[in-house]
Design a protein around this motif. Structure first.
Motif, mmCIF file in Angstrom:
data_model
loop_
_atom_site.group_PDB
_atom_site.id
_atom_site.type_symbol
_atom_site.label_atom_id
_atom_site.label_comp_id
_atom_site.label_asym_id
_atom_site.label_seq_id
_atom_site.Cartn_x
_atom_site.Cartn_y
_atom_site.Cartn_z
ATOM 1 N N CYS A 38 0.637 -1.599 0.083
ATOM 2 C CA CYS A 38 -0.262 0.072 -0.027
ATOM 3 C C CYS A 38 0.619 1.594 0.142
ATOM 4 N N ILE A 39 -0.056 2.638 -0.404
ATOM 5 C CA ILE A 39 1.560 3.253 0.446
ATOM 6 C C ILE A 39 0.560 4.519 1.647
ATOM 7 N N VAL A 40 1.739 4.341 2.099
ATOM 8 C CA VAL A 40 1.227 5.130 3.166
ATOM 9 C C VAL A 40 1.333 6.381 3.232
ATOM 10 N N THR A 41 0.790 7.122 3.610
ATOM 11 C CA THR A 41 0.591 8.605 3.791
ATOM 12 C C THR A 41 1.502 8.996 4.961
ATOM 13 N N LYS A 42 2.356 10.633 4.962
ATOM 14 C CA LYS A 42 3.384 10.770 5.341
ATOM 15 C C LYS A 42 2.730 11.101 6.747
ATOM 16 N N GLU A 43 1.224 11.405 7.360
ATOM 17 C CA GLU A 43 1.208 11.813 7.973
ATOM 18 C C GLU A 43 0.971 10.566 9.250
ATOM 19 N N ALA A 44 1.494 9.687 9.134
ATOM 20 C CA ALA A 44 0.711 7.813 9.890
ATOM 21 C C ALA A 44 2.330 7.827 9.976
ATOM 22 N N LEU A 45 3.944 8.745 9.737
ATOM 23 C CA LEU A 45 5.801 8.579 9.611
ATOM 24 C C LEU A 45 5.770 9.187 10.401
ATOM 25 N N PRO A 46 6.716 8.602 11.298
ATOM 26 C CA PRO A 46 7.522 10.247 11.473
ATOM 27 C C PRO A 46 8.077 10.528 9.776
ATOM 28 N N GLN A 47 8.855 11.988 10.815
ATOM 29 C CA GLN A 47 9.075 13.221 9.468
ATOM 30 C C GLN A 47 11.049 13.140 9.891
ATOM 31 N N PRO A 48 11.943 12.513 9.174
ATOM 32 C CA PRO A 48 11.857 11.345 8.227
ATOM 33 C C PRO A 48 11.620 10.039 8.786
ATOM 34 N N PRO A 49 10.842 8.752 8.314
ATOM 35 C CA PRO A 49 10.990 7.664 8.031
ATOM 36 C C PRO A 49 12.033 7.117 9.340
ATOM 37 N N LEU B 265 16.305 -15.019 8.201
ATOM 38 C CA LEU B 265 16.070 -13.148 8.108
ATOM 39 C C LEU B 265 17.206 -12.873 7.283
ATOM 40 N N ARG B 266 17.163 -12.058 6.231
ATOM 41 C CA ARG B 266 18.982 -10.815 5.420
ATOM 42 C C ARG B 266 19.120 -9.945 5.796
ATOM 43 N N GLN B 267 18.065 -9.268 5.729
ATOM 44 C CA GLN B 267 18.582 -7.313 6.276
ATOM 45 C C GLN B 267 17.655 -7.223 7.348
ATOM 46 N N GLU B 268 18.837 -6.238 8.160
ATOM 47 C CA GLU B 268 17.429 -5.529 8.679
ATOM 48 C C GLU B 268 17.728 -4.531 9.672
ATOM 49 N N ALA B 269 17.025 -3.643 9.075
ATOM 50 C CA ALA B 269 18.226 -1.520 9.685
ATOM 51 C C ALA B 269 17.349 -1.143 10.363
ATOM 52 N N VAL B 270 16.997 0.336 9.984
ATOM 53 C CA VAL B 270 16.147 1.567 10.550
ATOM 54 C C VAL B 270 16.220 2.479 9.214
ATOM 55 N N THR B 271 14.971 2.511 9.110
ATOM 56 C CA THR B 271 14.717 3.672 7.495
ATOM 57 C C THR B 271 15.523 5.357 7.685
ATOM 58 N N SER C 121 19.771 12.179 3.483
ATOM 59 C CA SER C 121 18.831 11.326 4.092
ATOM 60 C C SER C 121 17.911 11.580 2.617
ATOM 61 N N ILE C 122 16.094 11.893 2.856
ATOM 62 C CA ILE C 122 15.210 12.313 1.630
ATOM 63 C C ILE C 122 15.188 13.785 1.338
ATOM 64 N N PRO C 123 15.788 14.877 2.693
ATOM 65 C CA PRO C 123 15.469 15.818 2.233
ATOM 66 C C PRO C 123 16.887 16.580 0.993
ATOM 67 N N HIS C 124 17.850 15.303 1.268
ATOM 68 C CA HIS C 124 19.016 16.245 0.721
ATOM 69 C C HIS C 124 18.515 15.587 -0.700
#
Length: 287
Positions: free
Chosen positions: A192-203, A215-221, A227-230
């Motif tokens: 799905c698409i989760v709208t930005k208001e539902a997640l922190p900025q940045p996520p 489990l192969r990959q594990e991190a935090v976005t 960064s997204i602003p960059h």
């Protein structure tokens, strides 16, 4: 809020999950039309739909990629998590080492994006090193030009999961990434698409990948090098990023080429990508 594209009477139907597990149809032909709508009008449509009772049960419909047919190629970032950058350089220094500390951008052909449960074509007549890459994808809801980092999130509509499926032999052999990343079916997306208001900025969401339950990959976005602003500031200085643009922000360490020996995908393998707050994108490799 979460937005889905589902299959209904042999056509896509755009829906809002207005309460858990219940979907209300929206008056848009496709998700591309929703994203191209004026932000103020779109907000009113979503607000009205959010008051509905939900016509469809999510568990009883076929969920497609939220944007099955993007208007343009997906913009991607390469090596945007430090540990993944290290494992890529270890796999093939000539192909992946970059001298300058600058973002690596490339485009990914995505004429059709498989949704949850759809097969990933292996293209094993061409590919001997099929790989997976779970990524947080940013979706723009407004045209962006000359954006500053401070206002970057004003242009973000929401987020989804993309599996940046890659043919490593084509990617490294051609010394560029378009062919090895752009074969048919190499851009699974969803659920799905989760709208930005539902997640922190940045996520700052947990991102994980399992292959056949391992489990192969594990991190935090929020561990992105760039960064997204960059990203939005840099790209929008020289080009207009249209509403509906999809930007895959890079993958963390743990891809198949990062193991010794590499653990590439084979026919029948099940790849499960998950991002906290968005959901699960699971697909099986087809021989």
């Amino acid at each position: 809020m979460k937005l889905y594209t589902i299959a209904w009477q042999n056509r896509p139907l755009v829906c809002l999950e207005n309460r858990p597990g219940r979907l209300t149809p929206l008056p848009y032909e496709t998700m591309n039309h929703l994203l191209a709508d004026r932000p103020d009008h779109r907000a009113g449509v979503l607000e009205k739909a959010g008051k509905g009772s939900g016509e469809f049960a999510l568990a009883e419909v076929q969920v497609l990629a939220p944007i099955p047919h993007p208007r343009q190629d997906v913009i991607c970032l390469g090596m945007n998590y430090q540990k993944h950058k290290t494992e890529a350089e270890r796999f093939d220094a000539a192909a992946f080492t970059r001298e300058k500390a600058q973002a690596v951008y490339f485009s990914k052909r995505a004429t059709h994006c498989p949704g949850p449960g759809a097969p990933i074509p292996g293209h094993f007549d061409l590919v001997d090193s099929l790989d997976y890459e779970a990524e947080l994808a940013v979706i723009l809801g407004r045209d962006a030009k000359n954006v500053t980092e401070a206002e970057a999130f004003d242009y973000v509509f929401g987020y989804t999961i993309v599996n940046d499926v890659s043919a490593r032999n084509l990617q490294t052999g051609h010394k560029q990434w378009y062919f090895g990343k752009g074969l048919d079916g190499f851009t699974p997306m969803g659920p799905c698409i989760v709208t930005k208001e539902a997640l922190p900025q940045p996520p700052a969401q947990a991102i994980r990948t399992w292959v056949n339950g391992q489990l192969r990959q594990e991190a935090v976005t929020d561990q992105l090098i760039f960064s997204i602003p960059h990203i939005l500031r840099e790209l929008s200085q020289g080009m207009t990023l249209q509403a509906g643009t999809i930007i895959a922000t890079g993958t963390p360490a743990g891809v198949g080429m990062g193991f010794d020996p590499p653990r590439f995908l084979r026919a029948g393998d099940v790849v499960r990508c998950e991002i906290e707050g968005i959901g699960v994108l699971e697909n099986t490799v087809e021989g």
